[in-house]
Scaffold this motif. Structure first.
Motif, PDB file in Angstrom:
ATOM      1  N   PRO A  56       2.234 -10.214   6.096  1.00  0.00           N
ATOM      2  CA  PRO A  56       1.667 -10.208   4.695  1.00  0.00           C
ATOM      3  C   PRO A  56       2.243  -9.438   3.746  1.00  0.00           C
ATOM      4  CG  PRO A  56      -0.044  -9.460   5.893  1.00  0.00           C
ATOM      5  CD  PRO A  56       1.228  -9.973   6.908  1.00  0.00           C
ATOM      6  N   TRP A  57       3.268  -9.755   2.908  1.00  0.00           N
ATOM      7  CA  TRP A  57       3.721  -8.764   2.090  1.00  0.00           C
ATOM      8  C   TRP A  57       3.004  -8.008   1.140  1.00  0.00           C
ATOM      9  CZ3 TRP A  57       8.200  -6.877   4.214  1.00  0.00           C
ATOM     10  CH2 TRP A  57       9.291  -7.657   4.931  1.00  0.00           C
ATOM     11  N   LYS A  58       2.146  -8.882   0.663  1.00  0.00           N
ATOM     12  CA  LYS A  58       1.266  -8.357  -0.670  1.00  0.00           C
ATOM     13  C   LYS A  58       0.424  -7.284   0.035  1.00  0.00           C
ATOM     14  CE  LYS A  58      -1.929  -9.880  -4.037  1.00  0.00           C
ATOM     15  NZ  LYS A  58      -2.606 -10.848  -4.717  1.00  0.00           N
ATOM     16  N   HIS A  59      -0.301  -7.653   1.168  1.00  0.00           N
ATOM     17  CA  HIS A  59      -1.156  -6.566   1.803  1.00  0.00           C
ATOM     18  C   HIS A  59      -0.709  -5.480   2.215  1.00  0.00           C
ATOM     19  CE1 HIS A  59      -3.646 -10.703   2.134  1.00  0.00           C
ATOM     20  NE2 HIS A  59      -4.719  -9.765   2.015  1.00  0.00           N
ATOM     21  N   MET A  60       0.512  -5.459   2.922  1.00  0.00           N
ATOM     22  CA  MET A  60       1.238  -4.307   3.054  1.00  0.00           C
ATOM     23  C   MET A  60       1.611  -3.594   1.833  1.00  0.00           C
ATOM     24  SD  MET A  60       4.018  -6.189   5.719  1.00  0.00           S
ATOM     25  CE  MET A  60       5.304  -4.539   5.325  1.00  0.00           C
ATOM     26  N   ALA A  96      -3.260   1.346   0.503  1.00  0.00           N
ATOM     27  CA  ALA A  96      -3.071   2.589  -0.225  1.00  0.00           C
ATOM     28  C   ALA A  96      -2.123   3.981  -0.162  1.00  0.00           C
ATOM     29  CB  ALA A  96      -4.638   3.075  -0.781  1.00  0.00           C
ATOM     30  N   PRO A  97      -2.292   4.475   1.069  1.00  0.00           N
ATOM     31  CA  PRO A  97      -1.177   5.547   1.329  1.00  0.00           C
ATOM     32  C   PRO A  97       0.103   4.720   1.178  1.00  0.00           C
ATOM     33  CG  PRO A  97      -2.979   5.457   3.080  1.00  0.00           C
ATOM     34  CD  PRO A  97      -2.973   4.159   2.079  1.00  0.00           C
ATOM     35  N   PHE A  98       0.527   3.864   1.551  1.00  0.00           N
ATOM     36  CA  PHE A  98       1.911   3.191   1.435  1.00  0.00           C
ATOM     37  C   PHE A  98       2.128   3.174   0.081  1.00  0.00           C
ATOM     38  CE2 PHE A  98       4.711  -0.224   0.816  1.00  0.00           C
ATOM     39  CZ  PHE A  98       5.794  -0.033   1.925  1.00  0.00           C
TER      40      PHE A  98
END
Length: 444
Positions: free
Chosen positions: A214-218, A222-224
């Motif tokens: 899931p690109w959106k969740h990745m 937050a830290p990312f």
């Protein structure tokens, strides 16, 4: 430069030696010698920005490449890519010898070779970070990174020193050809060490990492997201800085190719002076304080560049050499700290795609930056104004704007999240080392 087997896992030294010879190669292909040759063929700031943008923009192909890693494995994948790109380095070595062609035709061939070189590199480089993640444990990560930086800086120093020795006096086409041939031979030698690095793929984890994610969740992790925004601000500021300072020194101040290469070598010496101790400092103090200090130093460096471009201070050899030397110190400290923080925040699951997504986001910004700055410098080429003690021209305005972006990056650094080191990290959860210089740039 080798470490004890009780500290570093088997095969780590081969990765360092690969980094050394790879650095000799990329420091020429992606660094000052290529910029100087393109300038000699009539390339303006826009064309130089375009050439500089190939390296980061074509990293976008890491996204589809991440799906191929489970099928081919790390070592096989990157060996194929690095071997193929070496062909285009040999082709680049032949371009200066085509003296029967007009300069615009030779410049077009340079652009073609650089595009192909960076396209193959962009596809293959996605294997490096996940591969190294299986080798380096967290507790020695900072020391390994600093050691790897030493190898890389030595390779860069060799490349620049030899290039400076060859490109002396009234430079002839064969001299540029000899420098590019050195790059090609070094790239070939690096493949031997690359093949000796153990292929330590963990099949089950690799297959899970290669599934649809899931690109959106990745992206919204937050830290990312914070680190991605921070790096976008950073590369927007400094993207193309190395290219345009070379163009300024050659085109405006009139320094020779050999002297400009010696300035670049001063930066490598600064990096070599920093690399041996920065790893232990990072392991003790953390990445974020070092990154903030490095950015503060960069603000001073950019201020000096502005003072020179605005004719406030004279552009003496001592000042320019000192700026490069300090830039090497700050740049090395920032690069190692940034890579260490990046490794710390990447989740184990989906790691291939997390690294690919992060690299693509920052590389798109890094690719757009030199193009935008190049267009700006060409558009403002005839602008001349004087206010008080400062002369405002395309380069003094450029350095002022870069200073402001760097200040914004420093302000945003307070929002970065740095997790504490895990108390007991199993081997399967080890995070990767950054790509060697020239695999993703910088840094490289």
């Amino acid at each position: 430069m080798c470490a004890s087997r009780s500290v570093y896992p088997p095969g780590a030294t081969n990765a360092n030696w690969f980094g050394l010879f790879n650095a000799v190669s990329w420091q020429i292909m992606l660094g000052t010698p290529t910029v100087l040759y393109a300038r000699s063929q009539g390339a303006g700031a826009t064309v130089l920005g375009l050439i500089a943008s190939f390296t980061p923009l074509l990293v976008v192909f890491q996204i589809p490449a991440a799906h191929l890693l489970p099928r081919y494995g790390y070592r096989r994948f990157i060996l194929a890519g690095w071997g193929t790109r070496s062909f285009f380095i040999f082709a680049m070595a032949g371009v200066p010898l085509l003296t029967g062609l007009p300069p615009w035709a030779r410049l077009s061939l340079v652009i073609l070779c650089m595009f192909a070189f960076n396209l193959i590199r962009g596809i293959a480089s996605g294997a490096w970070l996940p591969w190294m993640s299986e080798l380096i444990p967290h507790e020695v990560r900072g020391r390994f990174l600093s050691r790897d930086m030493v190898f890389s800086q030595v390779g860069s120093l060799i490349a620049l020193s030899v290039s400076a020795a060859v490109l002396r006096g009234n430079v002839q086409p064969w001299q540029f050809s000899a420098v590019f041939l050195l790059s090609a031979v070094s790239a070939t030698v690096s493949l031997w060490y690359l093949n000796r690095i153990p292929d330590v793929t963990a099949p089950d984890r690799l297959r899970r990492s290669g599934q649809r994610v899931p690109w959106k969740h990745m992206l919204m992790y937050a830290p990312f997201l914070r680190l991605a925004i921070f790096n976008v601000l950073w590369v927007a500021a400094v993207g193309g800085l190395g290219v345009f300072t070379v163009a300024y020194l050659r085109g405006v101040l009139g320094y020779s190719e050999s002297l400009i290469l010696r300035f670049s070598a001063a930066g490598i010496i600064g990096g070599l002076a920093t690399a041996p101790w920065i790893g232990r400092l990072l392991d003790r103090e953390g990445s974020r304080p070092v990154m903030k200090l490095s950015l503060a130093v960069f603000l001073l460096i950019l201020l000096v560049w502005w003072l020179v471009a605005a004719s406030v201070v004279a552009a003496t050899v001592t000042i320019i050499a000192a700026v490069h030397l300090v830039s090497g110190v700050a740049g090395t400290a920032f690069a190692v700290a940034n890579s260490r923080l990046m490794m710390a925040i990447m989740p184990v699951m989906g790691r291939n795609h997390f690294f690919a997504l992060f690299t693509v986001i920052t590389s798109i910004a890094l690719g757009a930056s030199p193009i935008g700055w190049g267009v700006f410098l060409d558009a403002m080429r005839g602008f001349q104004r004087t206010t008080g003690f400062a002369a405002w021209n395309n380069y003094s305005i450029y350095f002022a704007l870069v200073w402001m972006l760097c200040a914004a990056t420093l302000a945003y650094a307070s929002y970065l999240h740095e997790p504490p080191p895990p108390a007991d990290e199993p081997p399967a959860a080890r995070s990767p080392v950054p790509a060697p210089s020239g695999v993703h740039e910088g840094t490289a």
